[in-house]
Design a protein around this motif. Structure first.
Motif, PDB file in Angstrom:
ATOM      1  N   ARG A  25      24.551  28.560  29.762  1.00  0.00           N
ATOM      2  CA  ARG A  25      25.968  28.445  29.167  1.00  0.00           C
ATOM      3  C   ARG A  25      27.105  29.561  29.566  1.00  0.00           C
ATOM      4  NH1 ARG A  25      22.942  26.284  24.710  1.00  0.00           N
ATOM      5  NH2 ARG A  25      23.537  28.057  23.680  1.00  0.00           N
ATOM      6  N   ASP A  26      26.881  30.664  30.059  1.00  0.00           N
ATOM      7  CA  ASP A  26      27.864  31.645  30.703  1.00  0.00           C
ATOM      8  C   ASP A  26      28.504  31.243  31.495  1.00  0.00           C
ATOM      9  OD1 ASP A  26      26.684  33.208  28.406  1.00  0.00           O
ATOM     10  OD2 ASP A  26      25.261  34.286  30.152  1.00  0.00           O
ATOM     11  N   VAL A  27      29.930  31.451  31.458  1.00  0.00           N
ATOM     12  CA  VAL A  27      31.162  31.194  32.573  1.00  0.00           C
ATOM     13  C   VAL A  27      31.404  32.329  33.315  1.00  0.00           C
ATOM     14  CG1 VAL A  27      33.442  30.368  32.647  1.00  0.00           C
ATOM     15  CG2 VAL A  27      31.996  29.168  30.813  1.00  0.00           C
ATOM     16  N   TYR A  28      31.759  32.387  34.561  1.00  0.00           N
ATOM     17  CA  TYR A  28      32.030  33.396  35.261  1.00  0.00           C
ATOM     18  C   TYR A  28      33.396  33.008  36.000  1.00  0.00           C
ATOM     19  CZ  TYR A  28      27.028  34.995  34.439  1.00  0.00           C
ATOM     20  OH  TYR A  28      26.167  35.315  33.983  1.00  0.00           O
ATOM     21  N   LEU A  29      34.092  33.978  36.340  1.00  0.00           N
ATOM     22  CA  LEU A  29      35.542  33.745  37.215  1.00  0.00           C
ATOM     23  C   LEU A  29      35.243  34.004  38.481  1.00  0.00           C
ATOM     24  CD1 LEU A  29      38.208  34.976  34.529  1.00  0.00           C
ATOM     25  CD2 LEU A  29      37.709  32.604  35.103  1.00  0.00           C
ATOM     26  N   ASN A  30      35.454  33.169  39.224  1.00  0.00           N
ATOM     27  CA  ASN A  30      35.370  33.474  41.050  1.00  0.00           C
ATOM     28  C   ASN A  30      36.764  34.106  41.408  1.00  0.00           C
ATOM     29  OD1 ASN A  30      37.429  31.366  41.106  1.00  0.00           O
ATOM     30  ND2 ASN A  30      36.118  29.797  41.747  1.00  0.00           N
ATOM     31  N   GLN A  31      36.885  34.666  42.598  1.00  0.00           N
ATOM     32  CA  GLN A  31      38.033  35.601  42.891  1.00  0.00           C
ATOM     33  C   GLN A  31      39.465  34.862  43.146  1.00  0.00           C
ATOM     34  OE1 GLN A  31      37.526  38.490  43.544  1.00  0.00           O
ATOM     35  NE2 GLN A  31      39.431  38.808  44.310  1.00  0.00           N
ATOM     36  N   ASN A  32      39.265  33.345  43.228  1.00  0.00           N
ATOM     37  CA  ASN A  32      40.621  32.826  43.592  1.00  0.00           C
ATOM     38  C   ASN A  32      41.329  32.269  42.187  1.00  0.00           C
ATOM     39  OD1 ASN A  32      40.057  32.228  46.474  1.00  0.00           O
ATOM     40  ND2 ASN A  32      39.066  30.471  46.012  1.00  0.00           N
ATOM     41  N   ARG A  33      40.334  32.116  40.983  1.00  0.00           N
ATOM     42  CA  ARG A  33      41.034  31.973  39.862  1.00  0.00           C
ATOM     43  C   ARG A  33      41.358  33.412  39.229  1.00  0.00           C
ATOM     44  NH1 ARG A  33      36.305  28.185  36.997  1.00  0.00           N
ATOM     45  NH2 ARG A  33      36.824  26.204  38.165  1.00  0.00           N
ATOM     46  N   ALA A  34      40.767  34.564  39.637  1.00  0.00           N
ATOM     47  CA  ALA A  34      41.289  35.827  39.051  1.00  0.00           C
ATOM     48  C   ALA A  34      42.776  36.028  39.474  1.00  0.00           C
ATOM     49  CB  ALA A  34      40.162  36.633  39.381  1.00  0.00           C
ATOM     50  N   SER A  35      42.703  35.795  41.057  1.00  0.00           N
ATOM     51  CA  SER A  35      43.988  36.050  41.554  1.00  0.00           C
ATOM     52  C   SER A  35      45.147  35.330  41.071  1.00  0.00           C
ATOM     53  CB  SER A  35      43.947  36.114  43.285  1.00  0.00           C
ATOM     54  OG  SER A  35      43.772  34.551  43.418  1.00  0.00           O
ATOM     55  N   THR A  36      44.873  33.996  40.798  1.00  0.00           N
ATOM     56  CA  THR A  36      45.934  33.257  40.247  1.00  0.00           C
ATOM     57  C   THR A  36      46.360  33.586  38.857  1.00  0.00           C
ATOM     58  OG1 THR A  36      44.764  31.367  41.205  1.00  0.00           O
ATOM     59  CG2 THR A  36      46.459  30.974  39.584  1.00  0.00           C
ATOM     60  N   ILE A  37      45.463  34.007  37.993  1.00  0.00           N
ATOM     61  CA  ILE A  37      45.984  34.599  36.654  1.00  0.00           C
ATOM     62  C   ILE A  37      46.817  35.737  36.679  1.00  0.00           C
ATOM     63  CG2 ILE A  37      45.008  35.700  34.517  1.00  0.00           C
ATOM     64  CD1 ILE A  37      42.755  33.586  34.741  1.00  0.00           C
TER      65      ILE A  37
END
Length: 708
Positions: free
Chosen positions: A669-681
């Motif tokens: 159940r652990d959630v990981y952020l990819n590169q695109n989502r991190a740049s958008t934030i």
């Protein structure tokens, strides 16, 4: 300086040189014009009408004296000087009046009055001066400070009109509080002399009084019925002596002004005598013992020692009118029954002067009694012929009886078989003396304890307190635990040797210090008679007693030597017997060890035989059956424990498997952020930062425009 009779060296002091100059104005009779309180000696100077004081504590370092000058000197001849207990006032009394002098404050290094001022003016006030001046036939017989006064400022005066007058002598001014009548007032006279009333000639007037120890106040029937009785109140009864030997008891409250004065008496004296113990009494003294001891003195030199006890011989069945005494309350008379009586213990005869021949006349003179400053076992007698010291062993016996518990009370009953001891301290008169040399004053100093005596010649004696009977034989016997409960014979046999020697050295007669008056010039024959009398006294009393003591000591030494020789022989015999006993003990010890080893061996063999016998029995014993039953129960419990342990292990394995599964699901159940989502934030946060900065700039601009 005579060290034996003048310990402080007062004979050559300047103060007593002044006193000797004033003796020409002093009546030649026994009186008391000196007193000592808190180591301050007070002496009345009749010439200059003042009081001379001397600090005895520092008399050698600071020999200067102080003079207390009364503002209003007494206009009468002073014969009594009496300082109260707090040393705040001095009573000056004479036959024609009484005055009270207020003492100044003391301060400084030596505790002198006003820091050491040489002459001090003191307030002096007379008591009823007008009354005594208008009644010249009234004389003052005795003055005493009331011991129950809360302020130590109440003075009781006995007058020749059969009254006791109570005065308050506070700083506000003297005040007559009460007048207690003791009997009918003397009226008329036996002659033309204005100072000899009828009752005085018959000896029916009061001549002396003293206070008894305090007792609880006995409330009247009216007060007890209303419930107003004060259980904490006490009163000081007064015993008053009449010239004919009668003694009455006066009971009056010092504080309660409404309380009535009760006069009971005359008190009964037991055993009864035909002459009622004489009719020439002159002085009374109450020793504060338990029970009180009353001393009555006669002018013939006879002293009566009495116990003041409840009168148990009163017959309650008789009517009260048959045995009553009178009492005056105001102007009315009421009757009261005496509740106490005097029980005479002994009669003591004093030697009034030294008798040089058998044809000398009997000397009679007033005797003044004074308490001892150190102990209640003694008191002093001063008179025209010198001064005596009387010791009462019965005081120790009574004290031991009072302090004993109920179990041993019978063992401490007073025997009353040891007579009082009289010591003739100073003799001022012989049978051939023509000029009187009475005692003008007696006092005690505290540190050190000395007896101060002012002679009629003006000579001052400062003697050590006589120690003729410091501790009586009865005291030593009661303190010895070995003699308690023994018969008189065994107690005598167990008497310590030093006590026996003291008893043997005890003198019935004493050789006083001879101080004759300056006008007495004895002839050679009289001096020879004095020397012969003294020599005879030493030979018959002192030397014989010492000879008997020497023989007693030698007899005791011989006895102890024979006892020592016998004990040495017994000791050698015991030593040889001890050696033989030691050898026999060693032999017995070896035999004992052998017997002990043999017994232990036999015990082991018997135990082995018994164990083998039990093992060979075909059936189980009771103990074995009991043990077998216990083992079976233990085995059943072990089976149950094994089952429970197996269940616990299964549950542990199940819970371990469940834990592994839960951890696996949690990792999925652990959630990981990819590169695109991190740049958008990051880009969104940058825009928000810029907008906030613009808004801040706009706000700042608006503030400047609006001058805020």
């Amino acid at each position: 300086m005579e060290f034996g009779t003048d310990y402080l060296g007062l004979a050559d002091h300047k103060l007593f040189e002044i006193v000797r100059e004033s003796l020409s104005l002093v009546k030649i009779k026994t009186q008391n014009i000196i007193d000592c309180k808190n180591d301050i000696l007070f002496v009345w100077n009749a010439l200059d009408q003042n009081i001379l004081t001397l600090n005895l504590k520092n008399v050698k370092e600071n020999p200067n004296h102080q003079t207390l000058l009364p503002t209003d000197p007494p206009c009468f001849s002073v014969e009594t000087l009496l300082v109260n207990e707090t040393a705040s006032q001095v009573a000056l009394a004479g036959p024609q009046g009484v005055a009270v002098l207020s003492l100044p404050k003391r301060w400084g290094k030596a505790g002198a009055f006003h820091g050491g001022k040489e002459v001090i003016s003191c307030r002096c006030r007379g008591l009823d001066d007008r009354y005594f001046a208008c009644h010249p036939y009234i004389e003052v017989r005795r003055v005493r400070w009331h011991p129950g006064s809360p302020t130590d400022s109440h003075l009781v005066v006995l007058s020749s009109e059969n009254t006791l007058r109570l005065y308050e002598t506070a700083d506000s001014g003297p005040e007559l509080l009460k007048v207690w009548g003791l009997g009918p007032a003397p009226q008329g006279s036996l002659s033309t002399a204005p100072r000899l009333p009828f009752l005085v000639g018959l000896g029916d007037t009061a001549i002396d009084f003293d206070f008894t120890p305090p007792v609880p106040v006995q409330a009247d029937k009216k007060e007890s019925s209303t419930g107003q009785e004060n259980t904490n109140a006490i009163e000081w009864p007064i015993l008053v002596l009449h010239g004919n030997g009668d003694i009455v008891k006066v009971t009056a409250s010092l504080i309660n002004e409404r309380s009535a004065c009760r006069v009971v008496g005359p008190l009964s004296m037991y055993p009864s005598t035909d002459d009622n113990y004489g009719t020439d009494m002159c002085s009374l003294l109450v020793l504060p013992t338990l029970p009180p001891i009353v001393v009555i003195a006669s002018s013939a030199g006879t002293l009566f020692h009495c116990l003041l006890l409840n009168d148990t011989d009163q017959d309650d069945s008789q009517p009260e009118e048959n045995n009553r005494s009178w009492s005056r309350c105001g102007s009315t008379y009421s009757l009261h029954t005496p509740d106490v009586a005097l029980f005479v213990l002994e009669c003591v005869e004093l030697e009034l002067g030294i008798t040089l021949d058998d044809d000398s006349d009997t000397v009679t003179c007033p005797i003044h009694l004074r308490r001892h400053a150190v102990t209640n076992k003694r008191y002093l007698c001063s008179h025209d012929a010198g001064i005596h010291s009387v010791s009462l062993p019965v005081v120790s016996q009574l004290s031991n009886f009072i302090e004993a518990d109920e179990a041993s009370m019978d063992l401490h009953l007073p025997t009353l078989n040891q007579p009082s001891t009289v010591e003739y301290l100073v003799c001022t008169r012989t049978s051939a003396s023509e000029v009187l040399s009475p005692i003008l004053g007696v006092a005690f100093s505290q540190t050190p304890t000395l007896l101060l005596i002012l002679l009629g010649t003006g000579e001052m004696l400062s003697m050590a307190v006589p120690s003729m009977v410091l501790e009586s034989t009865t005291d030593l016997e009661n303190e010895s635990a070995a003699t308690e409960g023994l018969s008189p014979l065994k107690r005598l046999l167990k008497e310590p040797f030093d006590v026996r020697i003291k008893n043997m050295l005890k003198h019935e007669l004493t050789q006083p210090i001879l101080k004759l008056g300056g006008g007495n010039n004895p002839s050679a024959q009289e001096c020879m008679e004095l020397v012969m009398r003294t020599t005879q006294l030493f030979r018959e009393d002192y030397f014989q007693r010492h000879e008997r003591v020497r023989e007693e000591i030698e007899r005791r030494v011989r006895t102890l030597q024979s006892l020592k020789k016998h004990q040495l022989q017994e000791l050698s015999a015991l030593e040889s017997e001890k050696a033989s006993l030691q050898q026999a003990a060693e032999t017995l010890a070896e035999k004992y060890e052998d017997a002990k080893d043999k017994q232990e061996e036999l015990n082991k063999r018997a135990a082995h035989v018994l164990r083998m016998t039990i093992q060979k029995q075909p059936v189980m014993s009771v103990a074995e059956k009991k043990l077998s039953k216990e083992l079976a129960g233990v085995e059943e419990k072990l089976k149950e424990f094994r089952k429970g342990l197996e269940q616990i292990r299964n549950k542990q394995a199940y819970h371990r498997e469940q834990t592994h599964q839960w951890h696996a699901q949690a990792r999925k159940r652990d959630v990981y952020l990819n590169q695109n989502r991190a740049s958008t934030i990051r880009s969104s946060l940058s825009k928000m930062t810029e907008e906030i900065a613009d808004l801040v700039q706009v706000v700042h601009t608006l503030k400047q425009e609006l001058a805020m």
